[in-house]
Design a protein around this motif. Structure first.
Motif, PDB file in Angstrom:
ATOM      1  N   PRO A   1      43.554   2.092  32.442  1.00 41.52           N
ATOM      2  CA  PRO A   1      42.178   2.380  32.022  1.00 41.52           C
ATOM      3  C   PRO A   1      41.683   3.029  33.473  1.00 41.52           C
ATOM      4  N   GLY A   2      41.096   4.074  33.275  1.00 43.87           N
ATOM      5  CA  GLY A   2      40.210   4.838  34.244  1.00 43.87           C
ATOM      6  C   GLY A   2      41.513   5.606  35.058  1.00 43.87           C
TER       7      GLY A   2
ATOM      8  N   THR B   1      33.521   8.316  29.281  1.00 45.35           N
ATOM      9  CA  THR B   1      34.534   8.027  30.242  1.00 45.35           C
ATOM     10  C   THR B   1      35.823   8.993  29.957  1.00 45.35           C
ATOM     11  N   ASP B   2      36.210   9.124  28.503  1.00 43.59           N
ATOM     12  CA  ASP B   2      37.244  10.198  28.233  1.00 43.59           C
ATOM     13  C   ASP B   2      36.981  11.367  28.849  1.00 43.59           C
TER      14      ASP B   2
ATOM     15  N   GLU C   1      35.035  12.376  31.399  1.00 44.49           N
ATOM     16  CA  GLU C   1      35.146  12.196  32.668  1.00 44.49           C
ATOM     17  C   GLU C   1      36.581  12.350  33.274  1.00 44.49           C
ATOM     18  N   ILE C   2      37.414  11.482  32.534  1.00 39.92           N
ATOM     19  CA  ILE C   2      38.958  11.281  33.158  1.00 39.92           C
ATOM     20  C   ILE C   2      39.504  12.572  32.928  1.00 39.92           C
TER      21      ILE C   2
ATOM     22  N   THR D   1      34.605   9.148  24.314  1.00 43.30           N
ATOM     23  CA  THR D   1      33.421   8.469  25.074  1.00 43.30           C
ATOM     24  C   THR D   1      33.165   9.162  26.315  1.00 43.30           C
TER      25      THR D   1
END
Length: 161
Positions: free
Chosen positions: A144-145, A12-13, A15-16, A10
């Motif tokens: 998460p995050g 988010t994956d 970005e992290i 994703t």
């Protein structure tokens, strides 16, 4: 015949993973260039980790320590990094490539006066280093995050040119 499970990354994956790679790079090279590197840098590795330094293999934390014991002080200047999360685990493993320059020793002004300009000691050398970073199963779980804790599973460094 079994079917492969496709794991999609994703945004988010990614970005992290990018934040984790930037964090790792900053901490790793600050440690490498520190007075405590002989004790602190091997902590980024595990006994099963492999390191290839300009074609010469080293194994695990003791191999990293063996390499560092023979190396003069360093100063790294990072030019760029590129990170690719590898799907299949959560958090994903990371393929990280870092490039920049490194000066071994005290720099050109710290060399003896008879040192020739062609001697690489003390002069910046361009390098490329590739890491396979794996989530550390012994680290506390992340929410998460949050950034995962990683260790170096494989490391290959080469001088360029």
């Amino acid at each position: 015949m079994s079917t492969a499970v496709i794991v999609k990354l994703t945004p988010t994956d990614i970005e992290i993973a990018t934040r984790a790679a930037e964090n790792f790079t900053r901490i790793y090279y600050n440690t490498y260039d520190s007075d405590n590197r002989l004790n602190d840098l091997p902590q980024f590795y595990r006994p099963s980790s492999s390191l290839v330094w300009n074609g010469k293999p080293f194994q695990g934390t003791t191999g990293v320590q063996e390499l560092l014991e023979k190396m003069p002080v360093t100063k790294h200047e990072i030019q760029s990094l590129d990170c690719h999360p590898i799907p299949g685990t959560s958090p994903p493993s990371l393929l990280l490539t870092v490039s920049g320059s490194v000066t071994h020793g005290q720099g050109p002004t710290g060399n003896p006066t008879h040192t020739t300009p062609r001697n690489p000691e003390g002069h910046p050398r361009v390098f490329s280093q590739t890491f396979m970073l794996v989530p550390d199963p012994t680290a506390p779980a992340t929410k998460p995050g949050e950034l995962a804790k990683y260790y170096v599973s494989a490391d290959a460094i080469r001088f360029v040119g």
